[in-house]
Design a protein around this motif. Structure first.
Motif, PDB file in Angstrom:
ATOM      1  N   ALA B  59      -0.804 -14.927  59.247  1.00 39.58           N
ATOM      2  CA  ALA B  59      -0.055 -15.235  60.459  1.00 39.58           C
ATOM      3  C   ALA B  59      -0.003 -16.716  60.782  1.00 39.58           C
ATOM      4  CB  ALA B  59      -0.668 -14.476  61.628  1.00 39.58           C
ATOM      5  N   GLY B 244       1.383  -7.275  68.950  1.00 38.43           N
ATOM      6  CA  GLY B 244       2.834  -7.106  68.795  1.00 38.43           C
ATOM      7  C   GLY B 244       3.514  -6.787  70.108  1.00 38.43           C
ATOM      8  N   LYS B 268       0.986 -15.829  66.896  1.00 33.81           N
ATOM      9  CA  LYS B 268       1.932 -14.726  67.053  1.00 33.81           C
ATOM     10  C   LYS B 268       1.722 -13.980  68.365  1.00 33.81           C
ATOM     11  CE  LYS B 268       1.817 -11.344  63.980  1.00 33.81           C
ATOM     12  NZ  LYS B 268       2.269 -10.264  63.084  1.00 33.81           N
ATOM     13  N   ASN B 272       4.597 -13.475  71.316  1.00 36.28           N
ATOM     14  CA  ASN B 272       5.009 -12.158  71.797  1.00 36.28           C
ATOM     15  C   ASN B 272       4.678 -11.938  73.258  1.00 36.28           C
ATOM     16  OD1 ASN B 272       5.961 -11.496  69.318  1.00 36.28           O
ATOM     17  ND2 ASN B 272       4.107 -10.483  68.645  1.00 36.28           N
ATOM     18  N   GLY B 306       8.418 -20.894  68.538  1.00 39.19           N
ATOM     19  CA  GLY B 306       8.515 -19.445  68.429  1.00 39.19           C
ATOM     20  C   GLY B 306       8.875 -18.780  69.741  1.00 39.19           C
TER      21      GLY B 306
END
Lengths: 259, 450, 342
Positions: B59, B244, B268, B272, B306
């Motif tokens: 990741a 997630g 990540k 998210n 991101g």
């Protein structure tokens, strides 16, 4: 109930006695030296017989003798697995075909426990049988001769009674242009009254002159319908003659059929 | 000379072996560096090998890639190629652009996959097979602590890459390990006053925390400093790493009575959770008569990219940012930008700095011996590497420098210009005693691996 | 009360994704008899169709502005998307709606990928044991993942929902419960609706077309279908391609909810298999129902009140349910008798 119409062109007229071919011409159906296995189990251990066109053969024997396995092998199903031998139907080699190819070349198996497809209606079960060629009777025609099925055409097929399911299973095959009809225990699990009904249907089918092999625990009933009889014991043929011979020979029946 | 006497038995072979061994070893006693303490992987040829252990897959692979670019640039500059980068602005002039201690700098790379086991395995390989004299790199505190401990056991120096948990120089500190990047304690101390000015003292905070060492560390530090301001901590909920979909954790926030959401998430997870928090309308909510706020105490430009629009107006802290205007930062941005076509991230800057600092310490000590290099780093004051005057504290091997409080820009002028620096918190404000509760630990003694 | 309603909505829209993926998985298992561990990768590929479409649309015209420089001394590049430069407002509109419009791209692409996968790899494994199928499809999933990673990088690439649905709906106000009490993102509700529509289309196709009837018959009793002369294998490619499209569409529309990255396929794969096991391998209604059921269960299990009683329950609830089902009723809630039971 009689089924009079016959659209099977180029074959012998209905009701005529089959004539033995002269000069040793190959039979309409031939099974030569069949050996088949269910996994490791050796079930069909060298079965041979011929059938002439239009004949009805009763395939008899005790439980476990290999009758259903022989039928399934002829229908070219995945099990039992044919390891040796040849099967010929109307000059076509079935032994090199898969089940759907064999069905397209005229084999029509009505399985033990009928195998009506769940989730589909009566109508859909019949339509399903007409997707692949060759097609036999039209569905309307089937409904004419099986009014009970016509009544239930939109019903989920698995909700039909045992006898009606058997009718549907037969109807499915009639909807196809069948050269060899394989009946696996058509009377199984049915009440005597229903059995009589199915018997009448089968007599009608007989008059159509379709070559048939019938496997049936109720040997007497099968013998009354059949012209010839082959008895299996432990996967091998122990008798090959006329049905009348078996009906007449009590010792024979006692030894191999226990009746 | 017949060493083997009959009869051939164990004792005679032992005797012969010992005699043979002494005979064979005799020359080396005189040619080895008998005049200094022996140490592992001492470079004997014309090169010295450094080991760059970064996440090349997993990741954090993008951060790892940036770290690797920085390392390669540093090696270039050390060997005298390129424009010299921050070597020109560095306060120490011990390095001459001709390698270190007369040896050319070479390197090997390893892939940590952002997992501790893989990181340890690749570090071990670099030490044992490739002869690396120093290991550096990594973007996860779990990985950094694992590799630091391995380097301590093996006897090489570990210069940490991007690791933010207190534990790296706190309870898991090691004498062979050194960290330039700041920690959650400093983030808390720097953020708190800015949050107080922007949001007031009457706030109720809800924490969503990544469930591993770094998450716990940051949650603890932020809680400590915000509660000292007068904030109330309504709840602190742990979220699994790599969750997630955070919707199930965000819905309880809506009616919890909290008016600040603190996301102790990285990489990540942060992309998210922040995006989804904004989707749930948290930024537009009014609670208790106040506008709902979201704080992400640590984030990087890569994560901001991101998160897209969601990062606008979000407060956080970073170790460094490319928009700084001091000489060191400008030199580094120019050098990196011309080499690669985009500005360096904070991960790149800390890794570049660590490499230079190590090389400089080795040069000043005149040797690559770990204990000597460590001694040269301990208590060292320097400047010109982009953070202002910095002190490498001896007690815990942690750098102390100014901390940047940043905010997502409302109107970015380019795809890289996503953060603005709202405050440069002076070093004195974020310093703490090495034996303070959250950060104390036992340094131990350095290991030369001899 | 509002918490429960919110978590219910969460569960439904998460369940929608699970249901769509499980639907394709069950179709493939029921018809082809293949356990397809590359199905999660198909979900991921669909998401990357949306990403690629957006990237294509965002292709920028680079002009160098000699009067300005970057912070590192090179001349500043001015970037305008081609689409906006040539198509003006319409171009801007398409960029904004890139996710739903990318469905048009995703359908043919996923059909092609499904076709290639089935003809190239899966068909050689029809008769192989399930373990072999798992190994080879899992390997394929890893390969696809790495290819995507090498092209698009390892970081998630967020996609935005069209502006008109990018905010949150005040459901509470609609239900008369007061403003701001129950707020739920518009796009998630769009997704739920979308998944229901796709499920309905698949079921309609199976129920009302001849091809669909053959597929249903083949799933129920493959042997007998062969006895009726039908070569079911010839239909497999189409079934696989359909399942691939369904998974791909689930992925496309999910991108504004979860920024896609190369690994998302694996994350959904395990869950989808659990859903299929619980619902019953080979049962389409089972797969869909179990998908929604497990989505809702997972959401409820992460309510703080529930976690206070059973800490950590949110992470294991789905697997717990699967274990219970496997012990008590291995065929799954609606599975065919005899599957997985011996």
């Amino acid at each position: 109930m009689t089924l009079l119409d016959n659209q099977f062109e180029g074959r012998q007229a209905p009701g005529a006695k089959p004539v033995k071919p002269q000069g040793g011409a190959p039979a309409f159906f031939s099974a030569w030296d069949l050996h088949a296995y269910y996994g490791e189990s050796y079930i069909v251990q060298g079965v041979n017989f011929d059938i002439r066109e239009g004949e009805i053969l009763a395939l008899l024997g005790r439980n476990g003798a290999g009758k259903t396995s022989t039928l399934r092998t002829i229908a070219r199903m995945d099990n039992p697995h044919l390891t040796h031998g040849e099967i010929w139907l109307d000059h076509k080699p079935l032994h090199s075909m898969k089940s759907h190819e064999a069905a397209r070349n005229g084999v029509g198996l009505v399985p033990e426990d009928r195998r009506i497809i769940p989730g589909l209606t009566v109508q859909e079960n019949l339509e399903l049988s007409q997707i692949a060629p060759p097609i036999g009777w039209t569905i309307e025609r089937i409904y004419d001769h099986f009014p009970r099925l016509a009544e239930r055409r939109s019903q989920e097929a698995v909700t039909l009674s045992g006898g009606e399911q058997q009718m549907l299973a037969l109807a499915r095959i009639l909807a196809r242009d069948v050269k060899l009809l394989l009946l696996d225990e058509p009377y199984e699990g049915l009440a005597p009254v229903i059995v009589q009904e199915i018997e009448r249907i089968l007599e009608g089918v007989k008059e159509l002159g379709i070559t048939t092999i019938i496997v049936e625990q109720n040997a007497i009933a099968a013998l009354h319908l059949a012209d010839r009889a082959v008895i299996l014991d432990m996967g091998e043929v122990v008798f090959d003659g006329t049905a009348q011979e078996v009906l007449d020979n009590a010792d024979l029946r006692q030894e191999y059929l226990a009746i | 000379m017949t060493l083997i006497h009959k009869p051939l038995n164990r004792r005679s072979i032992l005797k012969a072996g010992t005699a043979g061994g002494v005979a064979l070893a005799t020359p080396t006693i005189f040619t080895s560096s008998a005049w200094s303490a022996p140490y592992l992987n001492e470079p004997t040829g014309a090169e010295v090998t450094l080991g760059f252990n970064v996440p090349q897959t997993g990741a954090y692979a993008d951060e790892g890639a940036d770290e690797l670019r920085a390392y390669q640039l540093a090696v270039k500059h050390l060997n005298g190629e390129g424009d010299g980068g921050m070597l020109n602005t560095f306060s120490s002039k011990a390095l001459g652009g001709n390698g270190v201690n007369g040896k050319k700098v070479a390197f090997v790379t390893g892939d940590t996959q952002t997992k501790s086991d893989a990181a340890r395995a690749s570090a071990k390989r670099m030490i044992e097979k490739d002869g690396a004299i120093m290991i550096t790199g990594g973007s996860s505190s779990g990985v950094a602590i694992a590799v630091q401990s391995l380097c301590q056991e093996a006897g090489v120096i570990f210069m940490a890459g991007l690791t933010h948990s207190n534990d790296t120089t706190g309870k898991d500190r090691r004498a062979n390990g050194f960290r330039h990047f700041f920690n959650t304690e400093m983030t808390g101390a720097a953020l708190a006053p800015v949050l107080k000015n922007a949001m007031g003292t009457d706030r109720k905070a809800y924490h969503l925390t990544a469930d591993y060492t770094w998450g716990w560390s940051q949650e603890g530090s932020i809680k400590k400093y915000t509660e000292a301001l007068g904030w109330d901590t309504v709840a602190a909920v742990r979220t699994p790493l790599g969750a997630g979909d955070f919707s199930q954790y965000l819905t309880p926030v809506l009616n919890s009575g909290a008016d600040v959401l603190i996301l102790n998430h990285y990489g990540k997870d942060m992309v998210n959770s922040l995006t989804q928090a904004v989707q749930f309308g948290l930024r537009d909510k009014m609670v208790n008569g106040k506008k709902f706020e979201i704080v992400v105490p640590l984030f990087s430009r890569l994560m901001a990219q991101g998160a897209g629009d969601a990062i606008k107006g979000i407060f956080g802290s970073t170790n460094w940012h490319w928009s700084l205007q001091d000489e060191g930062s400008k030199a580094f941005v120019k050098s990196f930008g011309q080499e690669y076509g985009f500005p360096p991230s904070q991960a790149a800057q800390t890794c570049y700095a660590q490499t230079i600092l190590y090389a400089d310490a080795a040069q000043r000590a005149g040797t690559f011996e770990p204990c000597a290099v460590a001694a040269a780093l301990e208590g060292y004051d320097f400047d010109g590497l982009g953070n202002g005057p910095t002190h490498y504290r001896a007690a815990d091997h942690q750098c102390f420098k100014d901390v940047l409080v940043v905010k997502g820009k409302e109107n970015p002028s380019s795809q890289f210009d996503l953060l603005e620096v709202v405050e440069i918190t002076p070093r004195a404000q974020v310093e703490y005693a090495p034996d303070m509760e959250d950060v104390k630990g036992d340094l131990g003694t350095c290991n030369n691996g001899a | 009360m509002d918490e429960i309603l919110l978590q219910f909505l969460n569960g439904l829209d998460k369940g929608g994704a699970y249901a769509l993926i499980a639907l394709g998985l069950t179709l493939i298992f029921g018809t082809l008899g293949v356990v397809n561990f590359a199905h999660g990768a198909l979900f991921m590929l669909g998401a990357f169709c949306a990403v690629s479409f957006n990237l294509l649309l965002s292709l920028q015209k680079v002009t160098v502005d000699p009067t300005k420089t970057t912070a590192w001394g090179t001349p500043l590049e001015v970037r305008t998307p081609y689409v906006e430069a040539y198509l003006g407002d319409f171009g801007h509109w398409i960029l904004n709606y890139s996710v739903p419009v990318s469905i048009l791209l995703a359908i043919p692409v996923m059909l092609l990928i499904g076709f290639a996968m089935e003809r190239g790899l899966i068909k050689h494994f029809y008769t192989r044991p399930h373990a072999d199928q798992i190994l080879v499809t899992f390997g394929l999933a890893i390969v696809l993942q790495e290819i995507v990673k090498s092209i698009y990088g390892a970081n998630p690439i967020p996609q935005v929902a069209p502006d008109v649905v990018s905010g949150a709906a005040d459901i509470g106000a609609m239900l008369g419960l007061g403003a701001g009490v129950i707020v739920y993102p518009w796009w998630r509700m769009v997704y739920l609706l979308f998944s229901l529509v796709v499920i309905a289309i698949v079921f309609a196709f199976l129920q009302f077309t001849t091809f669909g009837m053959v597929v249903r018959a083949g799933m129920a009793d493959r042997e007998t279908v062969g006895l009726l002369g039908i070569n079911i294998e010839r239909r497999f490619t189409i079934v696989f391609a359909i399942a691939a499209v369904v998974a791909g569409l689930a992925g496309v529309m999910y991108t504004p909810i979860l920024p896609p990255d190369y690994h998302m396929g694996m994350d959904f794969l395990v869950l989808s298999f659990v859903v299929v096991v619980v619902g019953g391998m080979g049962s389409l209604t089972g797969a869909v129902s179990a998908g929604f059921l497990l989505g809702i269960l997972q959401s409820f299990a992460s309510m703080n009140e529930v976690k206070a009683i059973f800490p950590g329950i949110d992470q294991i609830i789905i697997y717990l349910v699967a274990v219970v089902i496997l012990l008590v009723r291995p065929r799954g809630l609606m599975g065919r008798k005899g599957v997985m039971e011996n």
